[in-house]
Design a protein around this motif. Structure first.
Motif, PDB file in Angstrom:
ATOM      1  N   HIS A  20     -42.077 -23.028 -63.148  1.00  0.00           N
ATOM      2  CA  HIS A  20     -42.704 -23.390 -64.422  1.00  0.00           C
ATOM      3  C   HIS A  20     -41.742 -23.263 -65.603  1.00  0.00           C
ATOM      4  O   HIS A  20     -41.829 -24.050 -66.552  1.00  0.00           O
ATOM      5  CB  HIS A  20     -43.980 -22.568 -64.645  1.00  0.00           C
ATOM      6  N   LEU A  21     -40.829 -22.280 -65.569  1.00  0.00           N
ATOM      7  CA  LEU A  21     -39.833 -22.201 -66.638  1.00  0.00           C
ATOM      8  C   LEU A  21     -38.910 -23.422 -66.577  1.00  0.00           C
ATOM      9  O   LEU A  21     -38.606 -24.041 -67.611  1.00  0.00           O
ATOM     10  CB  LEU A  21     -39.014 -20.917 -66.534  1.00  0.00           C
ATOM     11  N   ARG A  30     -34.403 -31.170 -71.499  1.00  0.00           N
ATOM     12  CA  ARG A  30     -33.165 -30.469 -71.185  1.00  0.00           C
ATOM     13  C   ARG A  30     -32.833 -30.626 -69.699  1.00  0.00           C
ATOM     14  O   ARG A  30     -33.706 -30.441 -68.859  1.00  0.00           O
ATOM     15  CB  ARG A  30     -33.300 -28.983 -71.529  1.00  0.00           C
ATOM     16  N   PRO A  31     -31.586 -30.924 -69.360  1.00  0.00           N
ATOM     17  CA  PRO A  31     -31.199 -30.986 -67.949  1.00  0.00           C
ATOM     18  C   PRO A  31     -31.295 -29.593 -67.297  1.00  0.00           C
ATOM     19  O   PRO A  31     -30.701 -28.632 -67.798  1.00  0.00           O
ATOM     20  CB  PRO A  31     -29.747 -31.470 -67.989  1.00  0.00           C
ATOM     21  N   VAL A  32     -32.040 -29.493 -66.220  1.00  0.00           N
ATOM     22  CA  VAL A  32     -32.301 -28.216 -65.555  1.00  0.00           C
ATOM     23  C   VAL A  32     -32.090 -28.373 -64.056  1.00  0.00           C
ATOM     24  O   VAL A  32     -32.467 -29.398 -63.472  1.00  0.00           O
ATOM     25  CB  VAL A  32     -33.745 -27.731 -65.809  1.00  0.00           C
ATOM     26  N   LEU A  58     -38.755 -33.895 -61.971  1.00  0.00           N
ATOM     27  CA  LEU A  58     -38.574 -33.250 -63.269  1.00  0.00           C
ATOM     28  C   LEU A  58     -37.210 -32.576 -63.373  1.00  0.00           C
ATOM     29  O   LEU A  58     -36.579 -32.570 -64.432  1.00  0.00           O
ATOM     30  CB  LEU A  58     -39.669 -32.205 -63.498  1.00  0.00           C
ATOM     31  N   PHE A  59     -36.779 -31.975 -62.268  1.00  0.00           N
ATOM     32  CA  PHE A  59     -35.508 -31.259 -62.235  1.00  0.00           C
ATOM     33  C   PHE A  59     -35.062 -31.156 -60.782  1.00  0.00           C
ATOM     34  O   PHE A  59     -35.866 -31.281 -59.853  1.00  0.00           O
ATOM     35  CB  PHE A  59     -35.649 -29.851 -62.855  1.00  0.00           C
ATOM     36  N   GLY A  60     -33.779 -30.928 -60.593  1.00  0.00           N
ATOM     37  CA  GLY A  60     -33.255 -30.780 -59.243  1.00  0.00           C
ATOM     38  C   GLY A  60     -33.556 -29.407 -58.665  1.00  0.00           C
ATOM     39  O   GLY A  60     -33.577 -28.410 -59.393  1.00  0.00           O
ATOM     40  N   ALA A  80     -25.899 -29.076 -66.076  1.00  0.00           N
ATOM     41  CA  ALA A  80     -27.245 -28.741 -66.558  1.00  0.00           C
ATOM     42  C   ALA A  80     -27.155 -27.793 -67.739  1.00  0.00           C
ATOM     43  O   ALA A  80     -26.258 -26.952 -67.799  1.00  0.00           O
ATOM     44  CB  ALA A  80     -28.067 -28.107 -65.434  1.00  0.00           C
ATOM     45  N   ASP A  81     -28.090 -27.938 -68.678  1.00  0.00           N
ATOM     46  CA  ASP A  81     -28.166 -26.978 -69.787  1.00  0.00           C
ATOM     47  C   ASP A  81     -28.588 -25.611 -69.290  1.00  0.00           C
ATOM     48  O   ASP A  81     -28.156 -24.583 -69.799  1.00  0.00           O
ATOM     49  CB  ASP A  81     -29.170 -27.471 -70.838  1.00  0.00           C
ATOM     50  N   HIS A  82     -29.497 -25.634 -68.301  1.00  0.00           N
ATOM     51  CA  HIS A  82     -30.053 -24.385 -67.786  1.00  0.00           C
ATOM     52  C   HIS A  82     -30.085 -24.393 -66.265  1.00  0.00           C
ATOM     53  O   HIS A  82     -30.387 -25.417 -65.645  1.00  0.00           O
ATOM     54  CB  HIS A  82     -31.484 -24.175 -68.288  1.00  0.00           C
ATOM     55  N   ILE A  83     -29.792 -23.243 -65.684  1.00  0.00           N
ATOM     56  CA  ILE A  83     -29.981 -23.002 -64.260  1.00  0.00           C
ATOM     57  C   ILE A  83     -31.044 -21.914 -64.133  1.00  0.00           C
ATOM     58  O   ILE A  83     -30.966 -20.874 -64.802  1.00  0.00           O
ATOM     59  CB  ILE A  83     -28.688 -22.511 -63.578  1.00  0.00           C
TER      60      ILE A  83
END
Length: 212
Positions: A20-21, A30-32, A58-60, A80-83
């Protein structure tokens, strides 16, 4: 930023919160990338169910349940901006690798007597990681909190002056989260205005402030 959801205790909601985060940040454009570092592969299962349902990506989600995680995660972070790392339970070598990879560790806990869930082993591993990563930040996350229960309030009060401290935002006991595990969806896709959706947004905002 690399955020890891870790706790030696299983069943505290690591996978649900990690998914969910990641989804909250993805819906903000944001790329996640989510790393499934749990040998059980629950996040990968969720991603596969989503594909079977024909839902948009939505994200990888990448399976990486090995103790070289701290060397491989920074490579993924370039794209990615966030992992977000969904960590393993009770596997010390994987836990150490995830701790060394992370910029922020989030420790999901459920309202209960303090000694029941804040395991000495988890906190010991965190302190060990800080020898090598002195700036490693960590927070407890209260999950599955019954509305206005005494034990939830007492747990939050116990953690108020603790190291690590507890996030102000918390997650309630919501049937919606159980539904998402089966459907390959996230709560905001089911109901954008639900309490569960608002709680996840609050977690995402607070974690985002810690990253800035």
């Amino acid at each position: 930023m690399i955020v890891a959801f870790l706790n030696q205790k299983g069943g505290v909601g690591k996978t649900t919160l990690a998914l969910h985060l990641a989804g909250q940040w993805a819906r903000q454009g944001r790329p996640v990338t989510l790393i499934d570092a749990d040998p059980q592969g629950s996040a990968l299962d969720w991603s596969q169910q989503r594909a079977r349902e024909g839902l948009p990506r939505l994200f990888g989600v990448v399976g990486l349940a090995r103790d070289t995680l701290h060397r491989e995660a920074p490579e993924l972070a370039r794209d990615a901006d966030h992992i977000v790392i969904d960590g393993p339970p009770r596997v010390a070598s994987l836990m150490r690798s995830a701790l060394l990879a992370a910029d922020l560790v989030l420790i999901p806990v459920q309202p209960s007597p303090f000694d029941g869930w804040a395991s000495a082993e988890m906190l010991s591993l965190l302190q060990e990681a800080r020898i090598y990563r002195p700036q490693l930040a960590a927070r407890f996350v209260l999950n599955r909190c019954g509305a206005r229960t005494v034990i939830a309030r007492e747990t939050a009060e116990t953690l108020a002056d603790h190291d690590p401290p507890v996030l102000a935002a918390r997650i309630g006991q919501r049937v919606a989260f159980a539904d998402t595990a089966q459907s390959g969806r996230l709560v905001f896709e089911i109901d954008e205005d639900s309490p569960a959706t608002r709680e996840i947004a609050a977690i995402g905002a607070e974690v985002g402030r810690l990253a800035s």
